[in-house]
Design a protein around this motif. Structure first.
Motif, PDB file in Angstrom:
ATOM      1  N   LEU A   1     -77.315 -13.563  14.702  1.00  0.00           N
ATOM      2  CA  LEU A   1     -76.383 -14.178  15.467  1.00  0.00           C
ATOM      3  C   LEU A   1     -75.049 -13.785  15.645  1.00  0.00           C
ATOM      4  O   LEU A   1     -74.271 -14.470  16.633  1.00  0.00           O
TER       5      LEU A   1
ATOM      6  N   ASP B   1     -78.631 -15.374  21.062  1.00  0.00           N
ATOM      7  CA  ASP B   1     -78.157 -16.849  21.275  1.00  0.00           C
ATOM      8  C   ASP B   1     -79.684 -17.927  20.937  1.00  0.00           C
ATOM      9  O   ASP B   1     -80.658 -17.415  20.709  1.00  0.00           O
TER      10      ASP B   1
ATOM     11  N   ARG C   1     -71.647 -21.360  17.201  1.00  0.00           N
ATOM     12  CA  ARG C   1     -72.741 -20.239  16.956  1.00  0.00           C
ATOM     13  C   ARG C   1     -72.184 -19.817  15.484  1.00  0.00           C
ATOM     14  O   ARG C   1     -73.096 -18.473  14.750  1.00  0.00           O
TER      15      ARG C   1
END
Length: 434
Positions: free
Chosen positions: A93, A99, A188
């Motif tokens: 990531l 993603d 994220r």
């Protein structure tokens, strides 16, 4: 909240804002599966209560780049009860091209093969996800095909988690619940956490809590909200069983309210079926929940507000249900140490920037399978921090694109000899191809 918020305030006139409200509560394979210069040996041992001692180290091989930041590997483990073959997808990531997302159909009641879900959404790889309602336990009531736990896709709350006693799969470790999830946060970062359904239903007669969202089981005495994401499947199953007994009879005290354009459009004595129009809500009550709804009449104003609220962590962009097997690098107590089966797992490194998706070969192949306890030990000794167990057995499926391919292929050998349609999955995406 941001556009990726898991909250959603809607009337039939459409989104009108978001807010966090209180409501009934239901309750990270973070794995560093190391590979060094092609082949690597990772020392492992079984959990103390496993049926037989493990016989050898784990041999990782066949590293392949699926996409920038995404790798695929296979491994073999000669255990005390036979050889086990498995596969690992690793997603970095820290690479902005990588993603994660939920693999799903438009509705939560359409089980579909993982390869079809991945290709349909443009994923380069993925695995199957949560356990789901695929067993007919009530006479005249068909399985819904919907997942046990919560679903969030692209920041949108799709469904909540059923009561613990209504779930499918191995027993829950102490301190866990159907509210536990694996997901990707707005920062994220991949993590294991939990999400709680919070919401309220405002009517001219008062304010009610939201006890369910597009779930195959509503808590006893509760009120569930169904939206177009439920699909055309009958909603009767939502009133069957109890919070502690999945197989208990269906309730004979029910009600269903159709809300359209912010007003009651129809009142029914029992749950129905058929598509729910965009912007509409169907409210289903059972037992005490009936008393909270039976004063409503056609024309009465109703608004619905709900969200899947993360507990102690940033908002989630996507989540899938799964029960924890590792927490802070320690195996949870009470994991099943008897049943051997193909397993599917998901997790993240301690910093949440590397994600590992693991699947095993099926029982019909030369692969003995693992217990959940062995799986936790394997991942812990491989460097896992937090991890969840996902649906296994015939559901276990791992897909990935081969070099230059535009479509994924199944990389493990499913128990059934073919893919099983499943409720959802975890997809790895590359280059913004969502």
């Amino acid at each position: 909240m941001t556009p990726n918020s898991t909250a959603r305030r809607r009337t039939a006139d459409g989104p009108t804002g978001r807010r966090k409200v209180s409501g009934p509560a239901r309750r990270r394979l973070a794995a560093g599966l190391a590979v060094v210069c092609g082949l690597a040996l990772v020392q492992s041992s079984t959990a103390a209560a496993a049926p037989e001692p493990l016989a050898s180290d784990v041999l990782f091989s066949g590293e392949e780049q699926v996409a920038p930041g995404v790798t695929f590997r296979s491994f073999t483990w000669e255990t005390g009860h036979g050889s086990t073959q498995g596969y690992v997808l690793e997603a970095d990531l820290a690479n902005p091209l990588v993603d994660l997302g939920l693999l799903h159909r438009k509705t939560v009641t359409e089980p579909t093969a993982i390869s079809a879900l991945a290709d349909g959404q443009g994923a380069v790889a993925g695995v199957n996800g949560d356990f789901f309602n695929n067993t007919d336990e009530h006479e005249g009531v068909e399985p819904t095909g919907s997942a046990v736990g919560a679903e969030i896709a692209a920041g949108e709350a799709r469904k909540g988690a059923v009561p613990d006693g209504q779930r499918f799969g191995p027993g829950l470790p102490e301190g866990t619940s159907t509210e536990d999830v694996f997901g990707l946060g707005s920062d994220r970062t991949a993590r294991v956490a939990s999400v709680r359904l919070e919401g309220k239903i405002e009517t001219g007669h008062g304010v009610l809590g939201v006890d369910g969202l597009n779930q195959y089981a509503i808590p006893v005495g509760g009120v569930g909200v169904f939206t177009e994401a439920w699909g055309t499947t009958s909603r009767v199953r939502a009133t069957c069983g109890t919070d502690t007994d999945r197989g208990a009879p269906c309730s004979d005290t029910t009600i269903e309210i159709v809300v359209r354009d912010g007003k009651v459009a129809e009142v029914r004595p029992e749950p129905g079926a058929g598509a729910i129009a965009a912007g509409d809500f169907v409210l289903v009550g059972r037992e005490d929940g009936v008393g909270e709804l039976d004063d409503l009449k056609p024309g009465d104003p109703v608004s619905v507000d709900y969200q899947l609220a993360p507990v102690g962590v940033p908002e989630f962009r996507f989540v899938v249900g799964g029960f924890p097997i590792l927490r802070d690098g320690t195996a949870l107590p009470g994991l099943d140490d008897q049943a051997l089966a193909p397993r599917t797992s998901a997790g993240a490194s301690a910093d949440g920037k590397r994600v590992y998706l693991v699947a095993m070969d099926g029982r019909s192949q030369v692969s003995a399978g693992l217990t959940v306890s062995e799986l936790a030990d394997l991942l812990k000794r491989s460097g896992a921090d937090d991890a969840v167990n996902l649906d296994g057995g015939g559901s276990t499926t791992l897909v990935a694109r081969e070099a230059g391919a535009q479509h994924v292929t199944v990389r493990n050998n499913p128990s059934d000899g073919r893919e099983r349609p499943v409720a959802n999955g975890i997809g790895i995406f590359s280059g913004g191809g969502r």
